[in-house]
Design a protein around this motif. Structure first.
Motif, PDB file in Angstrom:
ATOM      1  N   THR A 160      21.133  43.740  50.954  1.00 22.89           N
ATOM      2  CA  THR A 160      21.785  43.070  49.837  1.00 22.89           C
ATOM      3  C   THR A 160      21.110  43.437  48.527  1.00 22.89           C
ATOM      4  O   THR A 160      19.882  43.453  48.436  1.00 22.89           O
ATOM      5  CB  THR A 160      21.733  41.545  50.035  1.00 22.89           C
ATOM      6  N   GLN A 161      21.921  43.734  47.530  1.00 20.96           N
ATOM      7  CA  GLN A 161      21.371  44.063  46.225  1.00 20.96           C
ATOM      8  C   GLN A 161      20.866  42.792  45.529  1.00 20.96           C
ATOM      9  O   GLN A 161      21.418  41.711  45.711  1.00 20.96           O
ATOM     10  CB  GLN A 161      22.433  44.732  45.353  1.00 20.96           C
ATOM     11  N   PHE A 162      19.847  42.958  44.733  1.00 17.01           N
ATOM     12  CA  PHE A 162      19.325  41.821  43.983  1.00 17.01           C
ATOM     13  C   PHE A 162      18.813  42.323  42.631  1.00 17.01           C
ATOM     14  O   PHE A 162      18.424  43.485  42.480  1.00 17.01           O
ATOM     15  CB  PHE A 162      18.188  41.122  44.747  1.00 17.01           C
ATOM     16  N   LYS A 163      18.842  41.411  41.663  1.00 19.82           N
ATOM     17  CA  LYS A 163      18.379  41.774  40.339  1.00 19.82           C
ATOM     18  C   LYS A 163      16.858  41.864  40.318  1.00 19.82           C
ATOM     19  O   LYS A 163      16.174  41.085  40.987  1.00 19.82           O
ATOM     20  CB  LYS A 163      18.833  40.728  39.319  1.00 19.82           C
ATOM     21  N   PRO A 164      16.333  42.815  39.585  1.00 15.17           N
ATOM     22  CA  PRO A 164      14.875  42.916  39.495  1.00 15.17           C
ATOM     23  C   PRO A 164      14.279  41.694  38.802  1.00 15.17           C
ATOM     24  O   PRO A 164      14.907  41.073  37.949  1.00 15.17           O
ATOM     25  CB  PRO A 164      14.659  44.190  38.654  1.00 15.17           C
ATOM     26  N   THR A 165      13.071  41.354  39.206  1.00 11.93           N
ATOM     27  CA  THR A 165      12.390  40.206  38.618  1.00 11.93           C
ATOM     28  C   THR A 165      12.081  40.474  37.149  1.00 11.93           C
ATOM     29  O   THR A 165      11.553  41.530  36.795  1.00 11.93           O
ATOM     30  CB  THR A 165      11.086  39.918  39.372  1.00 11.93           C
ATOM     31  N   GLN A 166      12.434  39.538  36.307  1.00 15.56           N
ATOM     32  CA  GLN A 166      12.184  39.699  34.881  1.00 15.56           C
ATOM     33  C   GLN A 166      10.710  39.476  34.558  1.00 15.56           C
ATOM     34  O   GLN A 166      10.043  38.634  35.169  1.00 15.56           O
ATOM     35  CB  GLN A 166      13.043  38.731  34.071  1.00 15.56           C
TER      36      GLN A 166
END
Length: 305
Positions: A160-166
């Motif tokens: 599953t794709q996920f947004k990189p940690t800011q």
């Protein structure tokens, strides 16, 4: 697992010994293999990888390597394709030496680790009373598949794709502002210490004016007298009246910032009396240079640096 790795290393060792023995057997007095350079890695080879073999042959005259019987580019043998072949030759007292580079590309679609091999090559030697050949043995290696056996749908194995940690940049921004402020202050400090322009704050003091005027003076007797006059005018301006050598204690009381230059200031008044009222001992050029150096230190004292 440990036994399996041991068996793999034993097999690879047997491959190397077999290759070396076969290469040595193919040598003849008229033509021989000087060296064989196989790929540095004989395991974990995957589809699309390029493997390079380099062979050095030495052939004695009148024999020569037959160009017509060389392996052809694009020839495929058991999922191994010859993608490039290049030959360079040089002549020596022993004969003709051929440097042959062979580049192979792997196209196997196996789903399990398996043993593959770069094909054996046979190089014909012609031009002499008898036909000769030099054999390059096959070179075996372990092929590793990209995907395991039984994987039929790539979609089922996708993550599953996920947004990189800011990253919180506020701390870095604050540091950047601090470092930029220090840099600007440092540059302003350098300008303040070294600049002679009068448009900066506190840059137009009495000794700053004298220093600027002295830069334009000629290096002669007239110039040295004018330089002495400029410095005396600066002392008088700060003192609030004519300042003589016997009044220096009062000057230092009013201007304690100049106490650190007391000896140089006293030497200046003594030197001024010698130049104006007696015979001087320095050349005009040296005297003006000394007065310029003194005026610079007085200017820095005046600025508080």
């Amino acid at each position: 697992m440990k036994n399996f790795k041991t068996k793999c290393y034993v097999l690879l060792g047997m491959f190397a010994v077999f290759n070396l023995a076969t290469a040595q057997e193919s040598n003849t007095p008229e033509a021989k293999i000087i060296s064989v350079s196989n790929p540095s890695q004989s395991h974990n080879v995957q589809v699309g990888d390029v493997l390079t073999r380099k062979i050095v042959l030495e052939v004695k005259p009148p024999y020569q390597l037959s160009q017509e019987t060389l392996p052809l580019k694009g020839t495929r043998n058991n999922d191994i394709e010859l993608s490039q072949i290049s030959i360079q030759q040089s002549t020596s007292k022993e004969g003709v030496r051929y440097n042959i580079d062979l580049r192979y590309q792997v196209f196997s679609a196996a789903f399990v680790p398996s043993v593959l091999q770069l094909p054996a090559e046979k190089f014909a030697i012609t031009g002499g009373p008898k036909a000769l050949s030099v054999n390059l043995p096959a070179w075996k290696f372990w092929f590793s598949p990209l995907v395991p056996k039984g994987m039929t749908k790539a979609k089922e194995n996708m993550h599953t794709q996920f947004k990189p940690t800011q990253i919180d940049l506020e701390l870095h921004q604050n540091k950047l502002v601090v470092f930029a402020s220090l840099l600007i202050l440092g540059l302003l400090g350098l300008v303040y210490i070294n600049a002679d322009r009068c448009w900066l704050p506190l840059m137009n003091g009495a000794f700053a004016k004298a220093h600027r005027k002295m830069k334009k003076l000629p290096k002669n007797t007239e110039g040295e007298k004018q330089a002495l006059s400029y410095l005396h005018q600066a002392f008088n301006q700060l003192h609030g009246g004519n300042l003589f050598a016997n009044e220096l204690n009062g000057f230092f009381s009013k201007r304690p910032a100049f106490v650190k230059l007391r000896q140089e200031i006293e030497a200046f008044f003594e030197q001024s009396n010698q130049v104006l009222f007696s015979q001087k001992t320095q050349s005009s050029e040296q005297l003006i240079a000394d007065l310029m150096a003194l005026s610079r230190r007085l200017r820095d004292c005046e600025r508080g640096v």
